[in-house]
Design an enzyme around this catalytic site. Structure first.
Site, PDB file in Angstrom:
ATOM      1  N   CYS A  82       0.839  -1.199   0.000  1.00 11.46           N
ATOM      2  CA  CYS A  82       0.000   0.000   0.000  1.00 11.46           C
ATOM      3  C   CYS A  82       0.880   1.257   0.000  1.00 11.46           C
ATOM      4  CB  CYS A  82      -0.982  -0.046   1.168  1.00 11.46           C
ATOM      5  SG  CYS A  82      -2.361   1.106   1.006  1.00 11.46           S
ATOM      6  N   HIS A 177      -3.072  -5.415   1.346  1.00 10.40           N
ATOM      7  CA  HIS A 177      -2.425  -5.747   2.624  1.00 10.40           C
ATOM      8  C   HIS A 177      -2.475  -7.248   2.912  1.00 10.40           C
ATOM      9  CE1 HIS A 177      -2.149  -1.588   4.216  1.00 10.40           C
ATOM     10  NE2 HIS A 177      -3.197  -1.375   3.444  1.00 10.40           N
ATOM     11  N   GLU A 179      -0.744  -8.832   4.957  1.00  8.23           N
ATOM     12  CA  GLU A 179      -0.528  -9.008   6.399  1.00  8.23           C
ATOM     13  C   GLU A 179      -1.845  -9.006   7.173  1.00  8.23           C
ATOM     14  OE1 GLU A 179      -0.559  -4.562   5.861  1.00  8.23           O
ATOM     15  OE2 GLU A 179       0.054  -6.301   4.691  1.00  8.23           O
TER      16      GLU A 179
END
Length: 198
Positions: A82, A177, A179
């Site tokens: 991002c 994202h 994660e």
């Protein structure tokens, strides 16, 4: 994991803890990087999501911008998610006044291209590089890759064709994202790059 190369997460702003958690789960020796001397100790670096203009200002304030550019130019494996993708892009189409990127990825990006926080979304993406199983992707005020130069490779697009993941040598960038999705394959792919360089 003993003997693993050390991987840093740029810890100036953004979702640092989430990346560290994924890297630790994969057995990586992962640490926060806030200063130039800490950058010198890592064999790879993750630049997390957050606010790219704030990260740029903070990196310059703490004296990290120059060392980061030098490390990228020297071949350090770096993965930007991002805002991290924006930081790695050679060109920011709509940066705020005075905003600079670190560069390295032969792409032009547009900040917040999918809209505001309220327009954040999730979708499944195909990643042949990472296997047959689609990857669930979380987009939060995400950028878009508007153009890809000859040195970079497209890894994924959203269904309307817009580019959301790119790769160039030791650099990776995603507009989403991983994660936050629970899918560790992109971090695993990045760690392969780190291990291949040490």
């Amino acid at each position: 994991m003993a003997g693993s190369p050390r991987v840093g997460v740029l810890a100036l702003q953004g979702d640092v803890r989430e990346h560290l958690t994924v890297l630790w789960a994969l057995g990586a020796d992962a640490v926060r990087v806030r200063r130039p001397d800490e950058l010198e100790t890592v064999a790879g670096l993750v630049i997390p999501g957050g606010e790219s203009s704030v990260m740029d200002k903070l990196a310059r304030t703490v004296g990290l911008a120059g060392p980061l550019r030098n490390a990228i130019a020297g071949g350090l494996p770096v993965y930007g998610t991002c805002a991290g993708l924006i930081m790695l892009a050679d060109t920011i189409v709509d940066g705020i006044a005075g905003q600079r990127s670190l560069g390295g990825l032969d792409v032009a990006v547009r900040r917040n291209a999918f809209g505001s926080q309220a327009e954040s979304f999730e979708t499944d993406l195909s990643f042949p590089t990472l296997g047959a199983e689609p990857m669930h992707a979380v987009f939060i005020r995400a950028p878009i890759v508007e153009s890809v130069g000859p040195r970079a490779t497209v890894l994924a697009r959203v269904p309307d064709g817009r580019v959301v993941a790119v790769e160039q040598d030791n650099l990776l960038g995603t507009a989403f994202h991983p994660e936050l999705s629970g899918d560790k394959r992109f971090h695993e792919y990045f760690l392969v790059k780190v291990h291949g360089r040490v």
